[in-house]
Scaffold this motif. Structure first.
Motif: not given
Length: 310
Positions: A158-159, A180, A185, A187-188, A200, A202
């Motif tokens: 998550r975050s 995610r 995103i 934090n990626v 990736v 979300n």
């Protein structure tokens, strides 16, 4: 004209005049001509279907052994008789018929391992378990994450979890997907994911309705002074007239940013009887018109609105 031929042709013409619709194979030399005549000739409704069914039953065992489907088409009708057309099945159907059961197929494949780094709903976890080995590890330190990621094919965050370049390096190329569970995103490390060939993904619309509902809840609380009245009650006071607030009906709300969340806020505000205007230089005019929302400039929205949704 068809009766002026050989004796066989005369007998066929006589049978047809007498109502006998039994089909006879025409001579090879006249087959093309007879085919055209047979197409024009009417056939009794019930004629031809019993011979077709009998032919299908007779051909079925051979077709099953040869792994071919049986097809009986009305276009193969000749003089009230059906021909059974056996043809090879399409590649996809043959593969489906020859393939083992799903359980046998999955048994021969390597099941991926999914690391769930933050708490998800139980329904989502159960769905993942149907397709992968799921390991739920919450509140991990950075060292624990680097250790676990080397044994995972995918990770869901998550975050709160930072998927940095060090995480991709520690995976040694095994990590293929970062999921995610949310919108952003940030934090990626997307650049590191691209370098290692990791996808990736979300869920950009996962919390659209929730955000819109929360905005409407805050709007109602603000218009009726709910936080202030609650604090007053908890202090032992009864100041009813002080916290009456204002009604939302016929008030104008300006939605600043008419995207996914803004559109949902507008729908709910209209349900409360509010007039909705929006300010967004990128919003399509036809979308706003279809929803009954007026697109205006930023300065006009500030001048006209009683409430604002950002």
């Amino acid at each position: 004209a068809s009766a002026r031929g050989s004796g066989t042709s005369s007998r066929q013409a006589s049978d047809q005049r007498g109502g006998n619709t039994e089909a006879r194979e025409p001579p090879a030399s006249n087959r093309g001509k007879r085919m055209k005549t047979a197409v024009r000739r009417s056939v009794a409704p019930k004629a031809g279907f019993a011979p077709a069914a009998k032919a299908v039953r007779a051909a079925a065992p051979k077709a099953v052994q040869a792994k071919r489907p049986i097809a009986c088409s009305s276009r193969a009708r000749f003089n009230g008789k059906h021909e059974v057309a056996s043809r090879p099945a399409p590649v996809a159907l043959r593969a489906l018929a020859d393939s083992p059961a799903d359980s046998d197929l999955r048994a021969g494949l390597e099941v991926p391992t999914v690391l769930v780094a933050e708490k998800l709903g139980e329904a989502g976890i159960e769905l993942l378990k149907q397709h992968a080995n799921v390991e739920c590890c919450y509140d991990m330190s950075e060292a624990d994450l680097l250790e676990k990621i080397a044994e995972s094919d995918a990770i869901i965050v998550r975050s709160g979890t930072q998927v940095t370049k060090e995480v991709f390096t520690a995976s040694k190329g095994r990590l293929r997907v970062v999921g995610r569970a949310g919108v952003g995103i940030d934090n990626v490390d997307v650049h590191a994911a691209t370098e290692t060939g990791c996808v990736v993904v979300n869920a950009p619309t996962a919390n659209t309705v929730a955000a819109a509902e929360h905005g409407i809840a805050m709007l109602c609380a603000f218009s009726r002074n709910v936080p202030q009245a609650d604090a007053s009650m908890r202090a032992g006071k009864w100041e009813r007239s002080k916290y009456v607030g204002v009604s939302l009906v016929d008030k104008t709300i300006a939605v600043m940013g008419f995207g996914k969340v803004g559109s949902e806020v507008a729908r709910r505000a209209q349900g409360l009887g509010m007039k909705v205007i929006a300010s967004d230089p990128y919003a399509p005019q036809d979308k706003a018109k279809a929803m009954g929302v007026e697109l205006v400039s930023f300065d006009e929205a500030v001048a006209r609105a009683d409430f604002f949704s950002l």
